[in-house]
Design a protein around this motif. Structure first.
Motif, PDB file in Angstrom:
ATOM      1  N   SER A   1      -6.207  -3.571  15.126  1.00 49.10           N
ATOM      2  CA  SER A   1      -7.250  -3.304  14.082  1.00 49.10           C
ATOM      3  C   SER A   1      -8.496  -3.861  15.107  1.00 49.10           C
ATOM      4  O   SER A   1      -8.472  -4.575  15.855  1.00 49.10           O
ATOM      5  CB  SER A   1      -7.246  -4.446  13.168  1.00 49.10           C
ATOM      6  OG  SER A   1      -6.107  -4.250  12.461  1.00 49.10           O
TER       7      SER A   1
ATOM      8  N   GLU B   1      -5.184  -1.853  -0.149  1.00 48.39           N
ATOM      9  CA  GLU B   1      -5.852  -3.212  -0.343  1.00 48.39           C
ATOM     10  C   GLU B   1      -6.003  -3.807   1.148  1.00 48.39           C
ATOM     11  O   GLU B   1      -4.891  -3.684   1.940  1.00 48.39           O
ATOM     12  CB  GLU B   1      -4.805  -3.969  -1.094  1.00 48.39           C
ATOM     13  CG  GLU B   1      -5.161  -5.373  -1.540  1.00 48.39           C
ATOM     14  CD  GLU B   1      -4.252  -6.077  -2.419  1.00 48.39           C
ATOM     15  OE1 GLU B   1      -4.209  -7.360  -2.378  1.00 48.39           O
ATOM     16  OE2 GLU B   1      -3.508  -5.462  -3.368  1.00 48.39           O
ATOM     17  N   THR B   2      -6.923  -4.755   1.399  1.00 51.31           N
ATOM     18  CA  THR B   2      -6.892  -5.335   2.799  1.00 51.31           C
ATOM     19  C   THR B   2      -6.232  -6.586   2.725  1.00 51.31           C
ATOM     20  O   THR B   2      -5.807  -7.134   1.784  1.00 51.31           O
ATOM     21  CB  THR B   2      -8.461  -5.695   3.016  1.00 51.31           C
ATOM     22  OG1 THR B   2      -8.851  -6.890   2.275  1.00 51.31           O
ATOM     23  CG2 THR B   2      -9.417  -4.285   2.656  1.00 51.31           C
TER      24      THR B   2
ATOM     25  N   HIS C   1      -7.730   0.679  11.663  1.00 51.07           N
ATOM     26  CA  HIS C   1      -6.587  -0.011  12.042  1.00 51.07           C
ATOM     27  C   HIS C   1      -5.600   1.458  12.258  1.00 51.07           C
ATOM     28  O   HIS C   1      -5.711   2.319  11.929  1.00 51.07           O
ATOM     29  CB  HIS C   1      -5.988  -0.255  10.538  1.00 51.07           C
ATOM     30  CG  HIS C   1      -4.572  -1.094  10.624  1.00 51.07           C
ATOM     31  ND1 HIS C   1      -4.432  -2.287  11.126  1.00 51.07           N
ATOM     32  CD2 HIS C   1      -3.387  -0.428  10.300  1.00 51.07           C
ATOM     33  CE1 HIS C   1      -3.024  -2.479  10.789  1.00 51.07           C
ATOM     34  NE2 HIS C   1      -2.679  -1.564  10.441  1.00 51.07           N
TER      35      HIS C   1
ATOM     36  N   PHE D   1     -10.299   0.900   7.269  1.00 55.20           N
ATOM     37  CA  PHE D   1     -10.569   0.021   6.186  1.00 55.20           C
ATOM     38  C   PHE D   1     -12.315  -0.350   6.045  1.00 55.20           C
ATOM     39  O   PHE D   1     -12.892   0.078   6.723  1.00 55.20           O
ATOM     40  CB  PHE D   1      -9.707  -1.385   6.445  1.00 55.20           C
ATOM     41  CG  PHE D   1      -8.289  -1.411   6.134  1.00 55.20           C
ATOM     42  CD1 PHE D   1      -7.672  -2.128   5.444  1.00 55.20           C
ATOM     43  CD2 PHE D   1      -7.437  -0.333   7.203  1.00 55.20           C
ATOM     44  CE1 PHE D   1      -6.303  -1.972   5.176  1.00 55.20           C
ATOM     45  CE2 PHE D   1      -6.242  -0.422   6.820  1.00 55.20           C
ATOM     46  CZ  PHE D   1      -5.561  -1.186   5.970  1.00 55.20           C
TER      47      PHE D   1
ATOM     48  N   ASN E   1       0.940  -1.094  -0.012  1.00 57.17           N
ATOM     49  CA  ASN E   1       0.078   0.084  -0.086  1.00 57.17           C
ATOM     50  C   ASN E   1       0.986   1.111   0.006  1.00 57.17           C
ATOM     51  O   ASN E   1       1.877   1.212   0.965  1.00 57.17           O
ATOM     52  CB  ASN E   1      -0.921  -0.016   1.290  1.00 57.17           C
ATOM     53  CG  ASN E   1      -1.938  -0.819   1.128  1.00 57.17           C
ATOM     54  OD1 ASN E   1      -2.776  -1.020  -0.056  1.00 57.17           O
ATOM     55  ND2 ASN E   1      -2.325  -1.755   2.170  1.00 57.17           N
TER      56      ASN E   1
END
Length: 131
Positions: free
Chosen positions: A116, A76-77, A103, A98, A65
């Protein structure tokens, strides 16, 4: 800000509440198994407010990322979903929302601590600096 504090390589050391968290965010079971106690190496390059945040998974898979603090970026997760987020810096922590979790990442005593949170489940991952 540009103190380059985050730049470095960090290796997974331990985590808390992994199973509860990944089930809550709906990761498929094969991904859950792959990620459990996985020696992920996180590589961070910080240049002022610009970051490149790469996670190297065993077996050669990487997720990168690239973002700038305060600007919307394509991200992107863990599970590979693409989304847009504006990453912020709050009290020395990197903060991002997210799609289904909140996070934060910070440095504590030379360790990278990522937290998270989703629906009351707090997943904490700690990585030690290796470079």
């Amino acid at each position: 800000q540009g103190n380059m504090a985050f730049t470095g390589k960090y290796e997974f050391e331990g985590d808390e509440n992994y199973d509860d968290f990944v089930k809550k965010i709906g990761l498929p079971s094969d991904k859950i198994e792959m990620g459990r106690n996985c020696k992920i190496v996180t590589e961070v390059v910080q240049n002022g407010n610009d970051f490149t945040w790469t996670q190297h998974f065993p077996g050669g898979h990487t997720t990168t990322n690239t973002f700038t603090i305060g600007k919307e970026a394509d991200m992107e997760t863990m599970g590979g979903k693409k989304f847009k987020a504006t990453v912020k810096m709050e009290d020395g922590k990197i903060v991002a929302d997210f799609p289904n979790y909140h996070h934060t990442a910070e440095l504590c005593g030379g360790k990278l601590v990522e937290i998270s949170t989703t629906s009351g489940v707090v997943y904490k991952r700690t990585s030690k600096r290796i470079a």
